[in-house]
Design an enzyme around this catalytic site. Structure first.
Site, mmCIF file in Angstrom:
data_model
loop_
_atom_site.group_PDB
_atom_site.id
_atom_site.type_symbol
_atom_site.label_atom_id
_atom_site.label_comp_id
_atom_site.label_asym_id
_atom_site.label_seq_id
_atom_site.Cartn_x
_atom_site.Cartn_y
_atom_site.Cartn_z
ATOM 1 N N CYS A 121 0.903 -1.059 0.121
ATOM 2 C CA CYS A 121 0.026 -0.033 -0.091
ATOM 3 C C CYS A 121 0.810 1.231 0.180
ATOM 4 O O CYS A 121 2.141 1.106 0.297
ATOM 5 C CB CYS A 121 -1.096 -0.041 1.093
ATOM 6 S SG CYS A 121 -2.391 0.915 1.217
ATOM 7 N N CYS A 123 -0.014 4.057 1.962
ATOM 8 C CA CYS A 123 -0.386 5.092 3.032
ATOM 9 C C CYS A 123 0.747 5.262 4.020
ATOM 10 O O CYS A 123 0.612 6.463 4.651
ATOM 11 C CB CYS A 123 -1.748 4.741 3.748
ATOM 12 S SG CYS A 123 -1.777 2.943 4.404
ATOM 13 N N CYS A 131 -3.984 6.059 0.524
ATOM 14 C CA CYS A 131 -3.506 4.788 0.037
ATOM 15 C C CYS A 131 -2.951 4.960 -1.482
ATOM 16 O O CYS A 131 -2.648 4.048 -2.078
ATOM 17 C CB CYS A 131 -4.518 3.755 0.156
ATOM 18 S SG CYS A 131 -4.766 3.623 1.912
ATOM 19 N N LYS A 200 -12.589 -4.824 1.788
ATOM 20 C CA LYS A 200 -11.827 -4.010 3.096
ATOM 21 C C LYS A 200 -12.807 -3.116 3.288
ATOM 22 O O LYS A 200 -13.173 -2.272 2.337
ATOM 23 C CB LYS A 200 -10.639 -3.652 2.493
ATOM 24 C CG LYS A 200 -9.892 -2.844 3.557
ATOM 25 C CD LYS A 200 -8.521 -2.274 3.302
ATOM 26 C CE LYS A 200 -8.004 -1.201 4.311
ATOM 27 N NZ LYS A 200 -6.533 -1.002 4.141
ATOM 28 N N ARG A 210 -3.290 2.745 12.819
ATOM 29 C CA ARG A 210 -2.767 3.986 12.033
ATOM 30 C C ARG A 210 -1.661 4.712 13.030
ATOM 31 O O ARG A 210 -0.919 5.455 12.201
ATOM 32 C CB ARG A 210 -3.876 5.120 12.103
ATOM 33 C CG ARG A 210 -4.858 4.268 10.716
ATOM 34 C CD ARG A 210 -5.871 5.187 10.544
ATOM 35 N NE ARG A 210 -6.515 4.290 9.313
ATOM 36 C CZ ARG A 210 -7.914 4.838 8.973
ATOM 37 N NH1 ARG A 210 -8.625 6.111 9.077
ATOM 38 N NH2 ARG A 210 -8.683 4.037 8.011
ATOM 39 N N ARG A 222 -10.897 7.457 4.230
ATOM 40 C CA ARG A 222 -10.888 6.404 3.125
ATOM 41 C C ARG A 222 -12.317 5.750 2.332
ATOM 42 O O ARG A 222 -12.180 4.957 1.905
ATOM 43 C CB ARG A 222 -9.972 5.382 3.731
ATOM 44 C CG ARG A 222 -8.820 5.604 4.194
ATOM 45 C CD ARG A 222 -7.721 4.497 4.286
ATOM 46 N NE ARG A 222 -6.693 4.643 5.295
ATOM 47 C CZ ARG A 222 -5.677 5.589 5.052
ATOM 48 N NH1 ARG A 222 -5.373 6.379 4.207
ATOM 49 N NH2 ARG A 222 -4.815 5.207 6.153
ATOM 50 N N GLU A 238 -16.756 -7.899 -5.217
ATOM 51 C CA GLU A 238 -15.096 -7.385 -4.992
ATOM 52 C C GLU A 238 -14.317 -8.902 -5.152
ATOM 53 O O GLU A 238 -13.215 -8.705 -5.807
ATOM 54 C CB GLU A 238 -14.937 -6.658 -3.879
ATOM 55 C CG GLU A 238 -15.356 -5.102 -3.643
ATOM 56 C CD GLU A 238 -14.482 -4.258 -4.602
ATOM 57 O OE1 GLU A 238 -13.479 -4.567 -5.076
ATOM 58 O OE2 GLU A 238 -15.107 -3.055 -4.757
ATOM 59 N N LYS A 253 -11.800 -8.091 5.657
ATOM 60 C CA LYS A 253 -11.157 -6.963 6.817
ATOM 61 C C LYS A 253 -12.055 -6.063 7.024
ATOM 62 O O LYS A 253 -12.654 -5.164 6.190
ATOM 63 C CB LYS A 253 -9.821 -6.707 6.118
ATOM 64 C CG LYS A 253 -9.081 -5.646 7.291
ATOM 65 C CD LYS A 253 -7.949 -5.040 6.489
ATOM 66 C CE LYS A 253 -7.294 -3.907 7.356
ATOM 67 N NZ LYS A 253 -6.344 -3.249 6.799
ATOM 68 N N SER A 279 -6.457 -4.097 14.209
ATOM 69 C CA SER A 279 -5.795 -3.634 15.752
ATOM 70 C C SER A 279 -7.064 -3.108 16.433
ATOM 71 O O SER A 279 -6.694 -3.296 17.855
ATOM 72 C CB SER A 279 -5.097 -2.220 15.035
ATOM 73 O OG SER A 279 -5.857 -1.480 14.460
ATOM 74 N N TYR A 318 -3.254 -9.692 15.911
ATOM 75 C CA TYR A 318 -2.189 -9.425 16.886
ATOM 76 C C TYR A 318 -2.137 -10.374 18.041
ATOM 77 O O TYR A 318 -1.264 -10.043 18.937
ATOM 78 C CB TYR A 318 -2.523 -7.847 17.178
ATOM 79 C CG TYR A 318 -2.506 -6.847 16.151
ATOM 80 C CD1 TYR A 318 -1.254 -6.351 15.637
ATOM 81 C CD2 TYR A 318 -3.703 -6.717 15.165
ATOM 82 C CE1 TYR A 318 -1.350 -5.505 14.576
ATOM 83 C CE2 TYR A 318 -3.659 -5.988 14.323
ATOM 84 C CZ TYR A 318 -2.433 -5.535 13.975
ATOM 85 O OH TYR A 318 -2.693 -4.578 12.579
HETATM 86 C C1 PBG Z 1 -3.207 0.268 4.876
HETATM 87 C C2 PBG Z 1 -4.004 -0.574 6.150
HETATM 88 C C3 PBG Z 1 -4.738 -0.478 7.091
HETATM 89 C C4 PBG Z 1 -4.685 -1.612 7.914
HETATM 90 C C5 PBG Z 1 -3.941 -2.586 7.129
HETATM 91 N N1 PBG Z 1 -3.314 -1.913 5.786
HETATM 92 C C6 PBG Z 1 -5.330 0.714 7.590
HETATM 93 C C7 PBG Z 1 -6.055 1.381 6.773
HETATM 94 O O1 PBG Z 1 -6.674 1.141 5.850
HETATM 95 O O2 PBG Z 1 -6.388 2.726 7.142
HETATM 96 C C8 PBG Z 1 -5.480 -1.895 9.063
HETATM 97 C C9 PBG Z 1 -5.143 -3.010 9.993
HETATM 98 C C10 PBG Z 1 -5.180 -2.928 11.230
HETATM 99 O O3 PBG Z 1 -5.945 -1.865 11.881
HETATM 100 O O4 PBG Z 1 -4.876 -3.588 12.170
HETATM 101 N N2 PBG Z 1 -3.701 0.344 3.619
#
Ligand code: PBG
Length: 328
Positions: A121, A123, A131, A200, A210, A222, A238, A253, A279, A318
């Site tokens: 990515c 970002c 991104c 996603k 973040r 986003r 998708e 996700k 996260s 995690y």
């Molecule tokens: C970036 C990305 C993100 C996550 C994984 N890849 C964050 C976002 O889209 O802002 C989030 C993973 C997490 O929260 O553990 N493209």
């Protein structure tokens, strides 16, 4: 004829019977540990919103992966935090980029014992935190999808060259999987696999990440590229696109709030399916456990099992280390 009473409890009576009656299996090799590696760091830096997790140095990440392998985990996904950000995120495909260096080191250290996944990515690499690359200005500013996808293709080739087994595009740009597959094939990298973040969602549960990846958008959000939480049929479209474009594994996700989507994807396509327990899902359990409101270990195991039950083959989490440890 009088019907016999149902006695469902017969198979719940002892631990041994419960084990034999179990429908869902969770093993360490189902778990993938997300790791952060930051350029120019001298010591591992604790991530406030993800207690127990660190931004790693190029040295400490080797120890981290070594100890994860000892728990039976077979795979990690790497996120890089570069020393320098710019409008295009050029450190993302730099030969000496932090993820490329980490991949080379880990590959030479662990050879084929580890499955290395590189998150793909922009970002973390752009100075604006989106991104993709921007087009337009002021009120007309947006993400240039097709230009972004060209850059993703470059990143993929550089990550595989550095040692990634799998690249995982997470930017939700249209056509990203096809463009990456073509670029990899053109480079002769036929064996490199693609784990597509296919469905996603624009989620509130990415907050701690973040901070960890230093990737919060500087303006806006986003929702212009990630999916809206209420949509499930769209998720299947998708996934269908990504499979057609060459995804080897598809991902949903976040995980916990989208178990129905995981189940639908697995049922409809029957292909290897991953779920990212993000996260915020970790932070939520951790925070409640810290206050004595939840049993951390029990909540961890129950949620991971639920994600497996929904249909996920792999879970990015995690909790990977702690769960694998518990499963041993
Ligand atoms: C970036 C990305 C993100 C996550 C994984 N890849 C964050 C976002 O889209 O802002 C989030 C993973 C997490 O929260 O553990 N493209």
């Amino acid at each position: 004829m009088a019907s016999l009473p149902h006695r469902g409890r017969r198979l719940r009576r002892t631990e041994a019977l419960r084990t034999m009656a179990a429908e869902t299996v969770l093993r360490p090799h189902h778990l993938i540990a997300p790791l952060f590696v930051k350029e120019g760091l001298r010591e591992p830096a604790p991530i406030g919103a993800l207690p127990g997790h660190f931004q790693h140095t190029l040295t400490s990440i080797v120890d981290e992966v070594g100890s994860l392998l000892d728990t039976g985990i077979r795979s990690v996904i790497l996120f890089g935090i570069p020393g320098r950000k710019d409008a295009e995120g050029s450190e993302a495909w730099a030969e000496e980029g932090v993820v490329q260096r980490a991949l080379r080191t880990l590959r030479s250290e662990f050879a084929d014992r580890i499955v290395l996944i590189a998150d793909l990515c922009l970002c973390e690499y752009t100075d604006h935190g989106h991104c993709g690359v921007l087009s337009g200005e002021g009120s007309t500013v947006g993400i240039d999808n097709d230009r972004t996808v060209e850059l993703y293709a470059k990143i993929a080739v550089s990550q595989v060259r550095a040692g990634a087994d799998i690249v995982a595009p997470s930017g939700m740009m249209d056509g990203q999987v096809g463009a990456i597959r073509r670029a990899l094939d053109d480079a002769g990298m036929y064996d490199a696999a693609i784990l597509a973040y296919a469905a996603k969602y624009a989620s509130a549960f990415y907050g701690p990440f973040r901070e960890a990846a230093e990737s919060a958008p500087r303006f806006g959000d986003r929702r212009g590229y990630q999916m809206q939480p209420g949509n499930a049929a769209e998720a299947l479209r998708e996934v269908e696109r990504d499979v057609a474009e060459g995804a080897d594994v598809v991902m949903v996700k976040p995980a916990l709030a989208y178990l129905d989507v995981i189940r639908a994807v697995k049922e409809r396509f029957g292909i290897p399916t991953a779920a990212y327990s993000v996260s915020g899902e970790y932070a939520m359990v951790q925070a409640a456990a810290d206050r004595g409101w939840l049993d951390r270990e029990a909540a961890m195991m129950e949620t991971l099992l639920a994600v497996r039950r929904a249909g996920a083959d792999w879970i990015l989490t995690y909790f990977a280390r702690d769960a694998a440890h518990r499963l041993r």
